[in-house]
Design a protein around this motif. Structure first.
Motif, PDB file in Angstrom:
ATOM      1  N   VAL A  32      50.894  34.950  95.261  1.00  0.00           N
ATOM      2  CA  VAL A  32      51.633  35.525  93.879  1.00  0.00           C
ATOM      3  C   VAL A  32      51.717  36.865  93.952  1.00  0.00           C
ATOM      4  O   VAL A  32      50.679  37.886  94.448  1.00  0.00           O
ATOM      5  N   ASP A  34      52.999  40.822  93.231  1.00  0.00           N
ATOM      6  CA  ASP A  34      53.248  41.901  92.277  1.00  0.00           C
ATOM      7  C   ASP A  34      54.197  43.100  92.857  1.00  0.00           C
ATOM      8  O   ASP A  34      54.496  42.970  93.956  1.00  0.00           O
ATOM      9  N   THR A  53      56.438  34.981  92.114  1.00  0.00           N
ATOM     10  CA  THR A  53      56.369  36.252  90.864  1.00  0.00           C
ATOM     11  C   THR A  53      57.007  36.035  89.613  1.00  0.00           C
ATOM     12  O   THR A  53      57.581  34.709  89.763  1.00  0.00           O
ATOM     13  N   VAL A  57      58.544  41.141  87.136  1.00  0.00           N
ATOM     14  CA  VAL A  57      58.210  42.032  88.326  1.00  0.00           C
ATOM     15  C   VAL A  57      59.383  41.968  89.044  1.00  0.00           C
ATOM     16  O   VAL A  57      59.807  43.109  89.720  1.00  0.00           O
ATOM     17  N   LEU A 110      50.867  37.820  85.777  1.00  0.00           N
ATOM     18  CA  LEU A 110      50.703  37.588  87.126  1.00  0.00           C
ATOM     19  C   LEU A 110      49.277  36.744  87.455  1.00  0.00           C
ATOM     20  O   LEU A 110      49.309  35.755  87.927  1.00  0.00           O
TER      21      LEU A 110
END
Length: 191
Positions: A32, A34, A53, A57, A110
């Motif tokens: 995942v 960022d 994501t 983002v 997230l």
């Protein structure tokens, strides 16, 4: 050739799922991501088999260098959205830990996406519903036995003589210092 933004907007964003997960060289199946990882130019290839994501983002990635980092990935950065239940769970958990004020809405989404994917892949039985309470370590209490050389002595009369001698020496030194100046004392020491 279509722009990266038009491609991202064209495809509907699926809910988080754990389909098609395989194991990478480092043992991670899914990452995942960022925006900070992409903007900073962190090399994501080899860490996991696929990266996911959220749309917010992806929208933060605007500069040319960051788009080049995305283009160089051996896989497509997939867009997904967390479930509403995961958002509620992560928000409640962050409130209980006191981290809620330092998390942005994207951070919460997230974390919720990671939660959604974990639940989809492995279920939720192994996840904590409440944060762990901090452990308090108490110091080991030393017994109240008297330490040797401290407190009372077995022969106080012998020590009284030593204490009296020390007090007399200190009094004589103080009287000598009070009557003469510092410079005079130094001159006396030289002669």
């Amino acid at each position: 050739m279509a722009s990266w933004a038009s491609i991202a907007k064209a495809a509907p964003q699926p809910q988080a799922d754990a389909q098609g997960l395989t194991s990478s060289a480092q043992g991670l199946r899914l990452l995942v991501v960022d925006a900070n990882a992409i903007i900073s130019g962190i090399r994501l290839e080899g860490i996991a088999d696929r990266a996911v994501t959220i749309q917010e983002v992806h929208d933060e990635i605007r500069d040319k260098q960051s788009r080049q980092v995305l283009a160089a990935l051996p896989y497509q950065l997939q867009l997904s959205e967390p479930t509403e239940e995961s958002i509620r769970i992560v928000t409640r958990f962050a409130r209980q830990t006191g981290d809620i004020s330092s998390l942005s809405s994207n951070d919460i989404k997230l974390l919720a996406l990671a939660h959604s994917l974990e639940v989809a892949a492995y279920g939720s039985a192994h996840l904590h519903e409440l944060p762990a309470q901090p452990r308090m370590h108490s110091k080991h209490v030393i017994s109240n036995q008297a330490l040797p050389g401290w407190g009372t002595v077995s022969n106080p009369e012998e020590w009284k003589v030593v204490d009296t001698a020390n007090e007399q020496d200190e009094a004589a030194a103080a009287a000598a210092t009070a009557s003469t100046s510092r410079i005079a004392q130094q001159v006396q020491q030289l002669t």
